[in-house]
Design an enzyme around this catalytic site. Structure first.
Site, PDB file in Angstrom:
ATOM      1  N   ALA A 253      -4.905   2.697  -0.590  1.00  0.00           N
ATOM      2  CA  ALA A 253      -4.609   1.914  -1.656  1.00  0.00           C
ATOM      3  C   ALA A 253      -4.874   0.547  -1.893  1.00  0.00           C
ATOM      4  CB  ALA A 253      -2.914   1.970  -2.016  1.00  0.00           C
ATOM      5  N   ASP A 254      -4.818  -0.154  -0.841  1.00  0.00           N
ATOM      6  CA  ASP A 254      -5.171  -1.560  -0.980  1.00  0.00           C
ATOM      7  C   ASP A 254      -7.062  -1.573  -1.085  1.00  0.00           C
ATOM      8  OD1 ASP A 254      -2.966  -2.815  -0.756  1.00  0.00           O
ATOM      9  OD2 ASP A 254      -2.925  -3.518   1.459  1.00  0.00           O
ATOM     10  N   PHE A 255      -7.662  -0.750  -0.246  1.00  0.00           N
ATOM     11  CA  PHE A 255      -8.991  -1.099  -0.350  1.00  0.00           C
ATOM     12  C   PHE A 255      -9.948  -0.041  -1.042  1.00  0.00           C
ATOM     13  CE2 PHE A 255      -7.225  -3.189   3.708  1.00  0.00           C
ATOM     14  CZ  PHE A 255      -8.045  -4.512   3.280  1.00  0.00           C
TER      15      PHE A 255
ATOM     16  N   ASP B   7       0.705  -1.257   0.032  1.00  0.00           N
ATOM     17  CA  ASP B   7       0.132  -0.041  -0.014  1.00  0.00           C
ATOM     18  C   ASP B   7       0.772   1.307  -0.028  1.00  0.00           C
ATOM     19  OD1 ASP B   7      -1.567   2.328   1.661  1.00  0.00           O
ATOM     20  OD2 ASP B   7      -3.153   0.906   1.013  1.00  0.00           O
TER      21      ASP B   7
ATOM     22  N   ASN C 160      -3.492   0.729   5.880  1.00  0.00           N
ATOM     23  CA  ASN C 160      -3.595   0.349   4.334  1.00  0.00           C
ATOM     24  C   ASN C 160      -5.228   0.373   3.678  1.00  0.00           C
ATOM     25  OD1 ASN C 160      -4.309  -2.077   5.754  1.00  0.00           O
ATOM     26  ND2 ASN C 160      -3.802  -3.330   4.231  1.00  0.00           N
TER      27      ASN C 160
END
Length: 398
Positions: free
Chosen positions: A158-160, A130, A155
């Protein structure tokens, strides 16, 4: 009376991964899709993966490096609607399971692919997390206090948000497109572009009075004293977002600071250091609960910073987890087991843990029922389990 959840009947094959891919699968499952996770086959006793974004999913274990395992996936793909590929570029292609193969087997298949970096970019073949995707997207440069280094959030971004939720959006767009064309397609999302898209507004205000100062010195990034958090007497925090003049006036009244003549000078940066010091001293004079009593029911845009531990246990804090969006006629599935109104809380019985406690999913858990219910496969007739992995029978007539 409410109707079925919006994605009921949609069949999803989710290759096991962590964070963004499983989150996209979770969003689909919460909307009624059937999600079957494809775990890597590990001989012996199956152990849960670290992924806890598993509610309403089932699993089978498959040896993807064997011809028998590849055959299983190809057969499943014939009747699937969606595939979620969470791997770095080229992984499934090397196994003979890329979109050129599977979409030829099933022209209606929506092949969703999730990567961190752009597939055609400088970092395409590099590992990352992330923080790295935020870094190269430019978003990380916006986050942090003045005079300090850029600081990544947990995170989420970016990740989610930029990853899993963006892939989910792309899959839904492809489902809508398929209704018109009858054809599926490849859907590609990456966390760099997803995060950058989320930052459209802060990126575009850099040339305006709202955002033309360095990180942490602007109106919306903690630079302004009336858009920040403040510690209270008991070590907790209040959040202040009193941007508009009427809201700022209500804040000043609540703080008992109407004698400062700040209302007409709140945009004057020369007043900000003194204003911030005074706010800090004032907020520390009362507990968070006392400040809540002052500001509840007002338009001061001043609210408590609640922690998940209290949201989970104090019913009065409205911490019951609900679907992300309310569909009044065809609501998504409930998260909380205490849900009572389907059109608001989601339909169904909810899940153990009420959205606060994740549930591990062991490889193979629920998979045999899914193969039977989704595809009509019967154990012993169409497939068997060998060392925990699914293998099709050589003479299967599927």
């Amino acid at each position: 009376m409410v109707g079925p959840p919006p994605l009921q009947g949609l069949k999803v094959l989710e290759f096991a991964g962590l964070a963004p891919g499983p989150f996209a699968g979770l969003l689909l499952a919460d909307a009624g899709a059937k999600v079957l996770r494809i775990d890597r086959h590990t001989p012996g006793v199956p152990a849960p993966t670290p992924d806890m974004l598993t509610r309403r999913k089932s699993s089978i274990a498959v040896d993807l490096k064997s011809p028998e395992g590849v055959r299983v996936i190809k057969e499943l793909a014939k009747n699937a609607d969606v595939i979620i590929d969470p791997f770095r570029p080229g992984v499934l292609e090397k196994l003979g399971l890329g979109p050129e193969i599977l979409c030829a087997i099933n022209p209606g298949l929506i092949y969703g692919r999730m990567t961190g970096f752009r597939r055609d970019g400088h970092y395409a073949l590099m590992a990352g997390h992330d923080i790295n995707y935020l870094a190269v997207s430019g978003v990380l440069s916006l986050l942090g206090r003045s005079g300090e280094k850029p600081h990544p959030p947990v995170n989420i971004l970016a990740d989610f948000a930029g990853g899993g939720a963006t892939l989910f959006q792309g899959i839904l767009l492809a489902v809508i497109s398929r209704e018109k064309t009858g054809k599926g397609q490849v859907v590609e999302a990456n966390m760099v572009d997803g995060s950058s898209y989320l930052a459209t507004f802060p990126r575009q205000i850099r040339g305006t009075l709202v955002g033309d100062h360095p990180r942490g010195e602007n109106l919306l990034d903690g630079g302004s004293p009336y858009y920040d958090t403040y510690e209270t007497k008991d070590g907790k925090y209040m959040a202040v977002g009193a941007l508009e003049p009427q809201f700022y006036a209500a804040l000043i009244r609540g703080l008992g600071l109407t004698n400062q003549n700040w209302e007409q000078r709140r945009f004057d940066r020369e007043t900000w250091p003194e204003m911030r010091r005074t706010f800090e001293e004032t907020f520390k004079s009362k507990t968070r609960t006392e400040w809540e009593k002052v500001f509840d029911g007002t338009d001061a845009c001043c609210t408590p910073v609640l922690e998940y531990s209290e949201l989970e246990t104090d019913a009065g804090r409205e911490g019951d987890q609900r679907p992300a969006v309310t569909l009044r006629d065809t609501p998504c599935l409930a998260v909380s087991e205490k849900a009572t109104d389907p059109s608001i809380h989601g339909q169904g019985s909810g899940v153990p843990g009420d959205g606060y406690v994740g549930q591990l999913l062991s490889p193979g858990e629920g998979g045999e029922d899914a193969l039977s219910n989704w595809f009509g496969w019967m154990k012993g007739k169409d497939f068997y389990i060998e060392n925990g992995g699914v293998v099709l029978k050589p003479k299967s007539k599927i």
